[in-house]
Design an enzyme around this catalytic site. Structure first.
Site, PDB file in Angstrom:
ATOM      1  N   ARG A  92       0.810  -1.217   0.000  1.00  0.00           N
ATOM      2  CA  ARG A  92       0.000   0.000   0.000  1.00  0.00           C
ATOM      3  C   ARG A  92       0.849   1.275   0.000  1.00  0.00           C
ATOM      4  O   ARG A  92       0.351   2.343  -0.249  1.00  0.00           O
ATOM      5  CB  ARG A  92      -0.925  -0.070   1.224  1.00  0.00           C
ATOM      6  CG  ARG A  92      -1.747   1.121   1.560  1.00  0.00           C
ATOM      7  CD  ARG A  92      -2.769   1.457   0.497  1.00  0.00           C
ATOM      8  NE  ARG A  92      -3.533   2.614   0.913  1.00  0.00           N
ATOM      9  CZ  ARG A  92      -3.052   3.851   1.010  1.00  0.00           C
ATOM     10  NH1 ARG A  92      -1.795   4.089   0.702  1.00  0.00           N
ATOM     11  NH2 ARG A  92      -3.819   4.842   1.407  1.00  0.00           N
ATOM     12  N   LYS A  93       2.117   1.130   0.313  1.00  0.00           N
ATOM     13  CA  LYS A  93       3.035   2.285   0.373  1.00  0.00           C
ATOM     14  C   LYS A  93       2.420   3.431   1.162  1.00  0.00           C
ATOM     15  O   LYS A  93       2.273   4.561   0.673  1.00  0.00           O
ATOM     16  CB  LYS A  93       3.493   2.730  -1.025  1.00  0.00           C
ATOM     17  CG  LYS A  93       4.257   1.625  -1.763  1.00  0.00           C
ATOM     18  CD  LYS A  93       4.867   2.097  -3.072  1.00  0.00           C
ATOM     19  CE  LYS A  93       5.653   1.012  -3.788  1.00  0.00           C
ATOM     20  NZ  LYS A  93       4.853  -0.071  -4.383  1.00  0.00           N
TER      21      LYS A  93
END
Ligand code: S5P
Length: 266
Positions: A92-93
Site C-alpha cells: 500500500r506504500k
C-alpha cells in the site's frame, strides 16, 4: 534442509517470528520469490495462486487495483493464499501521519485484518510505523512493515542520504520487518545490506530473468545476482503473471533465487 542451514546469519540474528516464518516457508519451497499479483480481476488472481502457489513463498497484493473486488471474494482469496502457505503482503506504500495510517489500515479494504506485511515510506517520520502497528493491534493481529529504502523506478528521489536515514531509523524499530531495496542494481543492494546488517530483511522488486528496462520507467536486474548481493526475497510481477506459462516461470524464478542463496552462503 533446515532453515538455519539455508539462511545462516539471517536466521540466527532474526528476532522476528514473521521473518522466521518467511524463512521456513522459503526453505520448504526452495524459493525466495514473492509474487507481485498485479492482476485486476479476482478470477485472474485465483488462477495465479492455483498455478504458482507451490513455487512462491509470499504474495504481494495491490488490493485497490482489482476491478471486481468484494470483501467476500477477497476473504476467499486470502484463504486460498493461506492454504498455499503464503505470507500476504499488501503493497500500500503508506506515507501519512501516524493516526491516518492507523485509520487507513481499516476502511473498506480492512488491510489490518488480512495482511502480514505492508509497505511504507518513512517520508512523514517514524510515526507511520507506529500507526500501522496500532492498526494490527486494533484487531488483535501482528504484522511487519517493509520500509522503502530504495526503489527500482528510474529517476526516483530516494537518494543515498535518504536511504541511510531510513535504514538508521528502521533498523532499530521492532515494528519494521525490513526494507525494500532496488533489485535492479546489485551494487546498490550490496551497499544497502552493509548498512542494514544481518537482522532485518531486504526484499527487492525490479527483478526479471530478462534484465534491462521495463514498462514506464521500471528497471530490471538478474534474480540470482540480487540474492547474492544481499536480497532475502525477490519480488516478481510480470515475469510470472504475464508469462505464457506462469507455473514454469515461477519455478524458474524459484530456482534462480535459491541458486543465489546457495552461492551467497558458499
Ligand atoms: O521500487 C519499487 C517498489 C515496489 S514495492 N518498485 C516496484 O516495482 N515495486 C512493486 O513491485 C510494484 O508496485 C509492482 O507490484 C512490483 C514489480 O512488478 P514487475 O511487474 O515490474 O515485476
Amino acid at each position: 534442509m533446515e532453515p538455519s542451514d539455508a539462511w545462516g546469519m539471517r536466521w540466527q540474528s532474526s528476532a522476528s517470528p514473521l521473518a522466521k516464518r518467511y524463512m521456513k516457508v522459503a526453505t520448504a519451497k526452495q524459493s525466495l520469490v514473492c509474487l507481485a499479483a498485479d492482476r485486476n480481476t479476482m478470477a485472474g488472481l485465483f488462477d495465479l495462486i492455483d498455478d504458482v502457489g507451490e513455487h512462491v513463498a509470499a504474495l504481494k497484493t495491490h488490493v485497490d487495483l482489482v476491478d471486481d473486488w468484494t470483501p467476500e471474494a477477497w476473504a476467499e482469496f486470502c484463504e486460498a493464499a493461506h492454504e498455499a502457505n503464503l505470507l500476504i503482503f499488501e503493497d500500500r506504500k503508506f506515507a501519512d501521519i501516524g493516526k491516518i495510517s492507523r485509520a487507513q489500515m481499516a476502511g473498506i479494504y480492512d488491510i489490518r485484518s488480512w495482511s502480514d506485511l505492508v509497505t511504507a515510506h518513512l517520508i512523514s517520520g517514524p510515526d507511520v510505523v507506529n500507526g500501522l502497528q496500532a492498526g494490527w493491534t486494533d484487531v488483535g493481529r501482528t504484522g511487519g512493515v517493509l520500509l522503502l529504502a530504495q526503489m527500482s523506478s528510474r529517476g526516483n528521489l530516494l537518494h543515498p542520504a535518504y536511504t541511510a536515514e531510513v535504514v538508521g531509523k528502521g533498523a532499530a524499530h521492532p515494528g519494521v520487518f525490513g526494507f525494500i531495496g532496488n533489485g535492479s542494481r546489485p551494487e546498490e543492494l550490496k551497499a544497502l545490506r552493509a548498512a542494514v546488517g544481518e537482522e532485518k530483511m531486504i526484499w527487492t522488486p525490479g527483478v526479471n530473468l530478462a534484465v534491462g528496462d521495463g514498462e514506464m520507467g521500471q528497471r530490471y536486474g538478474d534474480p540470482t545476482e540480487a540474492v547474492m548481493a544481499g536480497s532475502d526475497c525477490i519480488i516478481v510481477g510480470s515475469g510470472i503473471h504475464k508469462a505464457d506459462d506462469p507455473k514454469q516461470a515461477a519455478a524458474a524464478y524459484a530456482r534462480a533465487s535459491w541458486d543465489g542463496l546457495t552461492k551467497r552462503n558458499g
